[in-house]
Design a protein around this motif. Structure first.
Motif, PDB file in Angstrom:
ATOM      1  N   ARG A 245       0.815  -1.201   0.000  1.00  0.00           N
ATOM      2  CA  ARG A 245       0.000   0.000   0.000  1.00  0.00           C
ATOM      3  C   ARG A 245       0.855   1.260   0.000  1.00  0.00           C
ATOM      4  O   ARG A 245       0.486   2.298  -0.540  1.00  0.00           O
ATOM      5  CB  ARG A 245      -0.835  -0.069   1.278  1.00  0.00           C
ATOM      6  CG  ARG A 245      -2.077   0.739   1.268  1.00  0.00           C
ATOM      7  CD  ARG A 245      -2.650   0.645   2.664  1.00  0.00           C
ATOM      8  NE  ARG A 245      -3.077   1.967   3.050  1.00  0.00           N
ATOM      9  CZ  ARG A 245      -4.247   2.200   3.601  1.00  0.00           C
ATOM     10  NH1 ARG A 245      -5.070   1.235   3.855  1.00  0.00           N
ATOM     11  NH2 ARG A 245      -4.581   3.431   3.916  1.00  0.00           N
ATOM     12  N   GLY A 246       2.026   1.141   0.616  1.00  0.00           N
ATOM     13  CA  GLY A 246       2.921   2.288   0.694  1.00  0.00           C
ATOM     14  C   GLY A 246       3.348   2.809  -0.675  1.00  0.00           C
ATOM     15  O   GLY A 246       3.623   3.997  -0.833  1.00  0.00           O
ATOM     16  N   GLN A 247       3.385   1.927  -1.669  1.00  0.00           N
ATOM     17  CA  GLN A 247       3.768   2.345  -3.016  1.00  0.00           C
ATOM     18  C   GLN A 247       2.749   3.313  -3.587  1.00  0.00           C
ATOM     19  O   GLN A 247       3.088   4.333  -4.169  1.00  0.00           O
ATOM     20  CB  GLN A 247       3.881   1.111  -3.922  1.00  0.00           C
ATOM     21  CG  GLN A 247       5.052   0.224  -3.583  1.00  0.00           C
ATOM     22  CD  GLN A 247       6.373   0.892  -3.901  1.00  0.00           C
ATOM     23  OE1 GLN A 247       6.607   1.314  -5.011  1.00  0.00           O
ATOM     24  NE2 GLN A 247       7.231   1.013  -2.901  1.00  0.00           N
TER      25      GLN A 247
ATOM     26  N   GLU B 120       0.631   5.044  -1.838  1.00  0.00           N
ATOM     27  CA  GLU B 120       0.630   6.269  -1.027  1.00  0.00           C
ATOM     28  C   GLU B 120       1.783   7.182  -1.409  1.00  0.00           C
ATOM     29  O   GLU B 120       1.631   8.397  -1.521  1.00  0.00           O
ATOM     30  CB  GLU B 120       0.703   5.906   0.461  1.00  0.00           C
ATOM     31  CG  GLU B 120      -0.554   5.231   0.943  1.00  0.00           C
ATOM     32  CD  GLU B 120      -0.525   4.898   2.424  1.00  0.00           C
ATOM     33  OE1 GLU B 120      -1.578   4.558   2.948  1.00  0.00           O
ATOM     34  OE2 GLU B 120       0.560   4.966   3.049  1.00  0.00           O
ATOM     35  N   ALA B 121       2.960   6.580  -1.627  1.00  0.00           N
ATOM     36  CA  ALA B 121       4.121   7.384  -2.006  1.00  0.00           C
ATOM     37  C   ALA B 121       3.874   8.072  -3.343  1.00  0.00           C
ATOM     38  O   ALA B 121       4.197   9.243  -3.534  1.00  0.00           O
ATOM     39  CB  ALA B 121       5.368   6.507  -2.079  1.00  0.00           C
ATOM     40  N   ALA B 122       3.255   7.318  -4.282  1.00  0.00           N
ATOM     41  CA  ALA B 122       2.960   7.898  -5.592  1.00  0.00           C
ATOM     42  C   ALA B 122       1.993   9.069  -5.443  1.00  0.00           C
ATOM     43  O   ALA B 122       2.143  10.110  -6.085  1.00  0.00           O
ATOM     44  CB  ALA B 122       2.365   6.839  -6.511  1.00  0.00           C
ATOM     45  N   GLN B 123       1.021   8.878  -4.566  1.00  0.00           N
ATOM     46  CA  GLN B 123       0.039   9.929  -4.311  1.00  0.00           C
ATOM     47  C   GLN B 123       0.714  11.180  -3.741  1.00  0.00           C
ATOM     48  O   GLN B 123       0.388  12.294  -4.131  1.00  0.00           O
ATOM     49  CB  GLN B 123      -0.952   9.384  -3.295  1.00  0.00           C
ATOM     50  CG  GLN B 123      -2.390   9.695  -3.546  1.00  0.00           C
ATOM     51  CD  GLN B 123      -3.244   8.920  -2.559  1.00  0.00           C
ATOM     52  OE1 GLN B 123      -3.177   7.697  -2.466  1.00  0.00           O
ATOM     53  NE2 GLN B 123      -4.041   9.631  -1.781  1.00  0.00           N
ATOM     54  N   THR B 124       1.667  10.981  -2.837  1.00  0.00           N
ATOM     55  CA  THR B 124       2.279  12.145  -2.190  1.00  0.00           C
ATOM     56  C   THR B 124       3.228  12.894  -3.125  1.00  0.00           C
ATOM     57  O   THR B 124       3.596  14.023  -2.818  1.00  0.00           O
ATOM     58  CB  THR B 124       3.069  11.762  -0.916  1.00  0.00           C
ATOM     59  OG1 THR B 124       4.066  10.816  -1.273  1.00  0.00           O
ATOM     60  CG2 THR B 124       2.178  11.189   0.135  1.00  0.00           C
ATOM     61  N   ILE B 125       3.629  12.282  -4.254  1.00  0.00           N
ATOM     62  CA  ILE B 125       4.397  13.084  -5.203  1.00  0.00           C
ATOM     63  C   ILE B 125       3.499  13.529  -6.352  1.00  0.00           C
ATOM     64  O   ILE B 125       3.963  13.821  -7.449  1.00  0.00           O
ATOM     65  CB  ILE B 125       5.665  12.371  -5.730  1.00  0.00           C
ATOM     66  CG1 ILE B 125       5.319  11.039  -6.361  1.00  0.00           C
ATOM     67  CG2 ILE B 125       6.707  12.227  -4.655  1.00  0.00           C
ATOM     68  CD1 ILE B 125       6.462  10.462  -7.201  1.00  0.00           C
ATOM     69  N   GLY B 126       2.202  13.563  -6.086  1.00  0.00           N
ATOM     70  CA  GLY B 126       1.273  14.231  -6.992  1.00  0.00           C
ATOM     71  C   GLY B 126       0.802  13.426  -8.183  1.00  0.00           C
ATOM     72  O   GLY B 126       0.146  13.964  -9.068  1.00  0.00           O
ATOM     73  N   LEU B 127       1.127  12.120  -8.243  1.00  0.00           N
ATOM     74  CA  LEU B 127       0.678  11.328  -9.390  1.00  0.00           C
ATOM     75  C   LEU B 127      -0.816  11.040  -9.258  1.00  0.00           C
ATOM     76  O   LEU B 127      -1.297  10.753  -8.163  1.00  0.00           O
ATOM     77  CB  LEU B 127       1.450  10.002  -9.474  1.00  0.00           C
ATOM     78  CG  LEU B 127       2.954  10.086  -9.649  1.00  0.00           C
ATOM     79  CD1 LEU B 127       3.531   8.695  -9.913  1.00  0.00           C
ATOM     80  CD2 LEU B 127       3.346  11.035 -10.776  1.00  0.00           C
TER      81      LEU B 127
ATOM     82  N   GLN C 199      -1.465   7.609 -13.639  1.00  0.00           N
ATOM     83  CA  GLN C 199      -0.001   7.694 -13.564  1.00  0.00           C
ATOM     84  C   GLN C 199       0.548   6.722 -12.522  1.00  0.00           C
ATOM     85  O   GLN C 199       1.569   6.078 -12.729  1.00  0.00           O
ATOM     86  CB  GLN C 199       0.421   9.123 -13.218  1.00  0.00           C
ATOM     87  CG  GLN C 199       0.144  10.115 -14.344  1.00  0.00           C
ATOM     88  CD  GLN C 199       0.289  11.555 -13.895  1.00  0.00           C
ATOM     89  OE1 GLN C 199       0.079  11.862 -12.717  1.00  0.00           O
ATOM     90  NE2 GLN C 199       0.628  12.428 -14.819  1.00  0.00           N
TER      91      GLN C 199
END
Lengths: 248, 258
Positions: free
Chosen positions: B152-154, B156-163, B167
């Motif tokens: 799930r962290g993947q 979330e990380a993608a979300q936090t860099i605006g993807l 994307q």
């Protein structure tokens, strides 16, 4: 634009995990450029609070405003400011199939629309800043935990956020790597970027925090300037907690 | 181990003896390339490869695309989309291939006609559609398990860099999921190759159909079907090697910690 004065404005925030009340009426205002450190026992809701600020968690009651934008269940409410809020996770969450450099350029290229070249220039500058430019072409799993976390910090900074959230950034690290990560965060603190940090590293907190917050059972139990907070905690719960983690 | 080898060897000898004797149960002359009829027959049989391969590749490609289109709603937060995806998977998965082939080949044109559409379904596209749809239910489940296995962290990380959602899927989740699901996807491809034999019943000139036609004229089912089996074996082995190579290239055999 009344709220533009505050980076983060949280009012009466309520959050349930099934029948567990993880956040119970939390109020918090963070000013631009302020550095807030949150501590508290596990299960006190500190991670959830931080995750509510960038919409990784939705809330069940109350109000969250980030840079003037009210966060609602409409994903668009956060999309506008998503690149303004960076986050560093306990488990790093680097993309394991991409090189360090690609980890850093992915957001700028696809979310900000930068061309590959300027994204790479930006990435190298930030790798320089977290002191690992020589690792740019490596895969994340070839790096130590401390290096991975510094890459994760650089990845967030590549988006040039106004607010940085840190969710226990050193808890998954071997002890000898903690300070290299904390040094990087301390260096950032001098930059004027707004930061909310969940951590148990009290020495670090003492040094960088403008304000300390102690949470327990889904509430903010105590807050204050670090000098007061560490010397004269007002509540017993906070006293006990500080005693426990500062004992050794 | 040694005993097994001996038994295998014994079988091999029986097999060979059958080859040489014309009076035994074997009559390899039907596909003996040194005779004129044998050569004609064998050319005709091997000619089926083209159709089988074309059919399998087009069907597998469609199944991989369709499977993803079915899988993505199945893992969304929207309950309605999840139910739609579920219904498709459960329904399609429950239809046996042969009845579905009949329905598509003989039934679907009737529907098209009643709608005033002049769409003809020939044997090739009838088989392609059937194989692709039928297989897509399984491919969708493979995608689902692959995507859900990414931490799930993947996301979330993608979300936090605006993807955004697409994307995140395109650059973060799917590249990682694909290397994990490559082995089961290859399984499905092999399955499609084998199931393409059903296309023979609607008259497509693929490997099995051609074998049947030679059997009908020559009355030598044992030899012709034996060859047929080896034809499929060759195809499947080629796929296996290709997939192994692809796995190494994509690093499916390495574990990446995330």
């Amino acid at each position: 634009m009344i709220y533009a004065n505050h980076a983060i404005e949280i009012k009466n925030l309520i959050k349930w995990f099934d029948d567990f009340n993880v956040l119970n009426n939390v109020n918090l205002i963070v000013n631009h450029g302020e550095i807030v450190v949150i501590c508290g026992p596990s299960g006190s809701g500190k991670s959830t609070l931080v995750r509510c600020i960038n919409r990784l968690e939705t809330h069940d009651g109350g109000n969250v405003k980030v840079i003037g934008e009210t966060l609602t269940n409409d994903p668009k409410s956060f999309a506008k400011i998503s690149s303004d809020v960076g986050m560093v996770f306990q488990q790093f969450n680097l993309f394991p199939h991409l090189t360090v450099l690609d980890n850093l350029t992915l957001g700028p290229v696809h979310a900000l629309g930068l061309d590959q070249k300027s994204a790479e220039v930006r990435a190298y500058n930030l790798l320089e800043r977290v002191k690992i430019p020589e690792q740019a072409k490596k895969m994340p799993h070839a790096l130590s935990g401390g290096q991975q976390q510094r890459v994760a910090i650089a990845r967030s900074l590549c988006m040039q956020p106004k607010i940085m959230l840190f969710d226990e950034p050193t808890s998954a690290l071997d002890p000898e790597m903690i300070s290299e990560v904390l040094d990087v965060i301390t260096d950032l603190a001098t930059d004027g970027i707004t930061m909310v940090v969940v951590t148990h590293e009290m020495g670090f907190a003492h040094k960088v925090a403008n304000r300390m917050i102690f949470m327990d059972e889904g509430r903010i139990v105590e807050e204050g300037k670090p000098s007061m907070f560490f010397k004269n905690p007002k509540t017993d719960r906070c006293k006990t907690f500080l005693n426990q983690i500062l004992k050794h | 181990m040694k005993k097994n080898k001996l038994i295998l060897f014994a079988f091999f000898l029986i097999f060979l003896s059958g080859c040489s004797s014309a009076s035994g149960i074997w009559g390899w002359y039907v596909i003996d390339p040194s005779t004129k009829t044998g050569l004609t027959n064998i050319k005709f049989l091997i000619g089926g490869f083209t159709s089988t391969i074309q059919l399998s590749i087009v069907a597998a490609f469609l199944s991989i695309v369709l499977g993803l289109i079915v899988a993505l709603p199945g893992i969304s937060n929207n309950k309605f989309f999840r139910i739609l995806s579920r219904i498709y998977v459960e329904f399609v998965r429950a239809i046996p291939l042969l009845p579905m082939l009949f329905w598509v080949f003989y039934g679907l044109p009737v529907i098209f006609k009643s709608l005033g559409l002049n769409i003809n379904i020939d044997a090739f596209w009838g088989a392609v559609l059937t194989l692709a749809i039928s297989d897509s239910a399984f491919t969708a489940e493979i995608y689902r398990s692959g995507i859900q296995s990414i931490s799930r962290g993947q996301k979330e990380a993608a979300q936090t860099i605006g993807l955004n959602y697409f994307q995140t899927m395109r650059y973060v989740i799917l590249p990682q999921a694909l290397r994990r699901i490559l082995p089961p996807l290859a399984n499905q491809f092999i399955y499609i190759v084998k199931m393409s034999a059903f296309a023979s019943v609607i008259g497509m000139q693929e490997l099995t159909r051609r074998a049947n036609e030679i059997v009908v004229t020559e009355y030598r089912p044992l030899e012709v079907y034996t060859l047929l089996i080896f034809e499929y074996l060759v195809l499947v082995l080629v796929i296996s090697f290709a997939v192994r190579w692809l796995e190494r290239k994509m690093g499916s055999n390495e574990s990446l910690n995330n």
